[in-house]
Design a protein around this motif. Structure first.
Motif, PDB file in Angstrom:
ATOM      1  N   TYR A 107      34.533  91.864  73.887  1.00  0.00           N
ATOM      2  CA  TYR A 107      34.917  91.297  72.516  1.00  0.00           C
ATOM      3  C   TYR A 107      35.782  92.125  71.729  1.00  0.00           C
ATOM      4  O   TYR A 107      35.410  93.122  71.595  1.00  0.00           O
ATOM      5  N   THR A 108      36.799  91.483  70.862  1.00  0.00           N
ATOM      6  CA  THR A 108      37.433  92.278  70.112  1.00  0.00           C
ATOM      7  C   THR A 108      37.716  91.468  69.030  1.00  0.00           C
ATOM      8  O   THR A 108      37.848  90.173  68.834  1.00  0.00           O
ATOM      9  N   ALA A 109      37.793  91.803  67.783  1.00  0.00           N
ATOM     10  CA  ALA A 109      37.842  91.559  66.468  1.00  0.00           C
ATOM     11  C   ALA A 109      39.251  91.305  66.091  1.00  0.00           C
ATOM     12  O   ALA A 109      40.074  91.940  66.452  1.00  0.00           O
ATOM     13  N   PRO A 110      39.748  90.132  65.517  1.00  0.00           N
ATOM     14  CA  PRO A 110      41.259  89.762  65.099  1.00  0.00           C
ATOM     15  C   PRO A 110      41.559  90.943  64.213  1.00  0.00           C
ATOM     16  O   PRO A 110      40.823  91.399  63.405  1.00  0.00           O
ATOM     17  N   MET A 111      42.989  91.423  64.400  1.00  0.00           N
ATOM     18  CA  MET A 111      43.449  92.375  63.368  1.00  0.00           C
ATOM     19  C   MET A 111      43.609  91.740  62.103  1.00  0.00           C
ATOM     20  O   MET A 111      44.446  90.649  62.000  1.00  0.00           O
ATOM     21  N   GLN A 112      43.496  92.367  60.922  1.00  0.00           N
ATOM     22  CA  GLN A 112      43.524  91.867  59.452  1.00  0.00           C
ATOM     23  C   GLN A 112      44.304  92.893  58.811  1.00  0.00           C
ATOM     24  O   GLN A 112      44.122  94.075  58.906  1.00  0.00           O
ATOM     25  N   PRO A 113      45.056  92.399  57.663  1.00  0.00           N
ATOM     26  CA  PRO A 113      45.719  93.423  56.963  1.00  0.00           C
ATOM     27  C   PRO A 113      44.760  94.319  55.988  1.00  0.00           C
ATOM     28  O   PRO A 113      43.910  93.739  55.585  1.00  0.00           O
ATOM     29  N   ALA A 114      44.917  95.551  55.995  1.00  0.00           N
ATOM     30  CA  ALA A 114      44.186  96.372  55.175  1.00  0.00           C
ATOM     31  C   ALA A 114      44.131  96.143  53.848  1.00  0.00           C
ATOM     32  O   ALA A 114      43.252  96.534  53.170  1.00  0.00           O
ATOM     33  N   THR A 115      45.203  95.460  53.360  1.00  0.00           N
ATOM     34  CA  THR A 115      45.118  95.291  51.958  1.00  0.00           C
ATOM     35  C   THR A 115      44.261  93.903  51.539  1.00  0.00           C
ATOM     36  O   THR A 115      43.865  93.918  50.473  1.00  0.00           O
ATOM     37  N   LYS A 116      43.926  93.051  52.464  1.00  0.00           N
ATOM     38  CA  LYS A 116      42.916  92.147  52.412  1.00  0.00           C
ATOM     39  C   LYS A 116      42.359  91.585  53.430  1.00  0.00           C
ATOM     40  O   LYS A 116      43.198  90.822  54.559  1.00  0.00           O
ATOM     41  N   TRP A 117      41.102  91.935  53.705  1.00  0.00           N
ATOM     42  CA  TRP A 117      40.357  91.424  54.851  1.00  0.00           C
ATOM     43  C   TRP A 117      38.897  90.876  54.797  1.00  0.00           C
ATOM     44  O   TRP A 117      38.408  90.949  53.792  1.00  0.00           O
ATOM     45  N   VAL A 118      38.555  90.431  55.745  1.00  0.00           N
ATOM     46  CA  VAL A 118      37.208  89.631  55.713  1.00  0.00           C
ATOM     47  C   VAL A 118      36.617  89.920  56.740  1.00  0.00           C
ATOM     48  O   VAL A 118      36.783  89.882  57.987  1.00  0.00           O
ATOM     49  N   ASP A 119      35.040  90.576  56.574  1.00  0.00           N
ATOM     50  CA  ASP A 119      34.089  90.787  57.549  1.00  0.00           C
ATOM     51  C   ASP A 119      33.275  89.583  57.503  1.00  0.00           C
ATOM     52  O   ASP A 119      32.387  89.459  56.834  1.00  0.00           O
ATOM     53  N   ARG A 120      33.374  88.962  58.901  1.00  0.00           N
ATOM     54  CA  ARG A 120      32.631  87.809  59.228  1.00  0.00           C
ATOM     55  C   ARG A 120      31.205  88.292  60.250  1.00  0.00           C
ATOM     56  O   ARG A 120      30.562  87.376  60.714  1.00  0.00           O
ATOM     57  N   SER A 121      30.995  89.626  60.484  1.00  0.00           N
ATOM     58  CA  SER A 121      30.270  89.870  61.767  1.00  0.00           C
ATOM     59  C   SER A 121      28.742  89.858  61.126  1.00  0.00           C
ATOM     60  O   SER A 121      27.869  89.945  61.808  1.00  0.00           O
ATOM     61  N   SER A 122      28.468  89.806  59.874  1.00  0.00           N
ATOM     62  CA  SER A 122      27.120  89.824  59.339  1.00  0.00           C
ATOM     63  C   SER A 122      26.693  88.547  58.953  1.00  0.00           C
ATOM     64  O   SER A 122      25.368  88.523  58.450  1.00  0.00           O
ATOM     65  N   GLY A 123      27.226  87.429  59.163  1.00  0.00           N
ATOM     66  CA  GLY A 123      26.768  86.128  58.779  1.00  0.00           C
ATOM     67  C   GLY A 123      27.493  85.705  57.568  1.00  0.00           C
ATOM     68  O   GLY A 123      28.200  84.461  57.957  1.00  0.00           O
ATOM     69  N   HIS A 124      27.305  86.249  56.516  1.00  0.00           N
ATOM     70  CA  HIS A 124      28.158  85.804  55.215  1.00  0.00           C
ATOM     71  C   HIS A 124      29.439  86.471  55.157  1.00  0.00           C
ATOM     72  O   HIS A 124      29.422  87.866  55.271  1.00  0.00           O
ATOM     73  N   PRO A 125      30.694  85.830  54.927  1.00  0.00           N
ATOM     74  CA  PRO A 125      31.603  86.883  54.736  1.00  0.00           C
ATOM     75  C   PRO A 125      31.772  87.887  53.849  1.00  0.00           C
ATOM     76  O   PRO A 125      31.381  87.516  52.576  1.00  0.00           O
ATOM     77  N   LEU A 126      32.086  89.060  53.846  1.00  0.00           N
ATOM     78  CA  LEU A 126      32.360  89.992  53.066  1.00  0.00           C
ATOM     79  C   LEU A 126      33.813  90.283  52.909  1.00  0.00           C
ATOM     80  O   LEU A 126      34.584  90.607  53.657  1.00  0.00           O
ATOM     81  N   ARG A 127      34.419  90.376  51.745  1.00  0.00           N
ATOM     82  CA  ARG A 127      35.874  90.634  51.418  1.00  0.00           C
ATOM     83  C   ARG A 127      35.871  91.900  51.077  1.00  0.00           C
ATOM     84  O   ARG A 127      35.155  92.418  50.169  1.00  0.00           O
ATOM     85  N   GLY A 128      37.088  92.583  51.521  1.00  0.00           N
ATOM     86  CA  GLY A 128      37.498  93.644  50.999  1.00  0.00           C
ATOM     87  C   GLY A 128      38.795  94.090  51.217  1.00  0.00           C
ATOM     88  O   GLY A 128      39.848  93.064  51.619  1.00  0.00           O
ATOM     89  N   GLY A 129      39.247  95.236  50.799  1.00  0.00           N
ATOM     90  CA  GLY A 129      40.708  95.564  50.980  1.00  0.00           C
ATOM     91  C   GLY A 129      41.191  96.939  50.063  1.00  0.00           C
ATOM     92  O   GLY A 129      40.308  97.177  49.182  1.00  0.00           O
ATOM     93  N   TRP A 130      42.356  97.359  50.505  1.00  0.00           N
ATOM     94  CA  TRP A 130      42.799  98.467  49.606  1.00  0.00           C
ATOM     95  C   TRP A 130      43.895  97.962  48.939  1.00  0.00           C
ATOM     96  O   TRP A 130      44.670  97.309  49.152  1.00  0.00           O
ATOM     97  N   ARG A 131      44.337  98.922  47.747  1.00  0.00           N
ATOM     98  CA  ARG A 131      45.737  98.527  47.071  1.00  0.00           C
ATOM     99  C   ARG A 131      46.766  98.869  48.308  1.00  0.00           C
ATOM    100  O   ARG A 131      46.537  99.690  49.110  1.00  0.00           O
ATOM    101  N   GLY A 132      47.809  98.431  48.161  1.00  0.00           N
ATOM    102  CA  GLY A 132      49.028  98.540  49.131  1.00  0.00           C
ATOM    103  C   GLY A 132      49.428  99.848  49.157  1.00  0.00           C
ATOM    104  O   GLY A 132      49.841 100.510  50.203  1.00  0.00           O
ATOM    105  N   GLY A 133      49.298 100.809  48.169  1.00  0.00           N
ATOM    106  CA  GLY A 133      49.901 102.061  48.324  1.00  0.00           C
ATOM    107  C   GLY A 133      48.812 103.161  48.408  1.00  0.00           C
ATOM    108  O   GLY A 133      49.169 104.362  48.461  1.00  0.00           O
TER     109      GLY A 133
END
Length: 104
Positions: A5-31
């Protein structure tokens, strides 16, 4: 048959963690400078991708950026080649020539 199993790559500025059941959104500023686990260098978030697994968040250099940049890889190989002693360079060239003759 083994399935890896491998999770899809997502941009570090806006990602969604769906592994815990309900989606958790996160990310860093671009700089923002974040540590990449492929080269252990700090990179800008806009040049990174994230994989979200149940046991953690993994940050990698994006394709074509950071340690995966073809220009940086070529520069590193050139620097490595220049730093070799003369005898090592000649041996390296002989092996490269022998390898190409063997491949023909």
């Amino acid at each position: 048959m083994i399935h890896v199993y491998t999770a899809p790559m997502q941009p570090a500025t806006k990602w969604v963690d769906r592994s815990s059941g309900h989606p958790l959104r996160g990310g860093w500023r671009g700089g923002a400078a974040i540590m990449c686990q492929c080269c252990w260098q700090k990179r800008r978030a806009r040049n990174c991708v994230v994989q979200c697994f149940y046991d953690g968040l993994y940050v990698w250099c994006a394709p074509g950026k950071g340690c995966k940049d073809p220009a940086k890889i070529a520069a590193s190989k050139r620097r490595e080649f220049r730093n070799r002693s003369r005898g090592n360079r000649l041996a390296w060239q002989r092996r490269a020539v022998a390898k190409t003759k063997g491949a023909s």
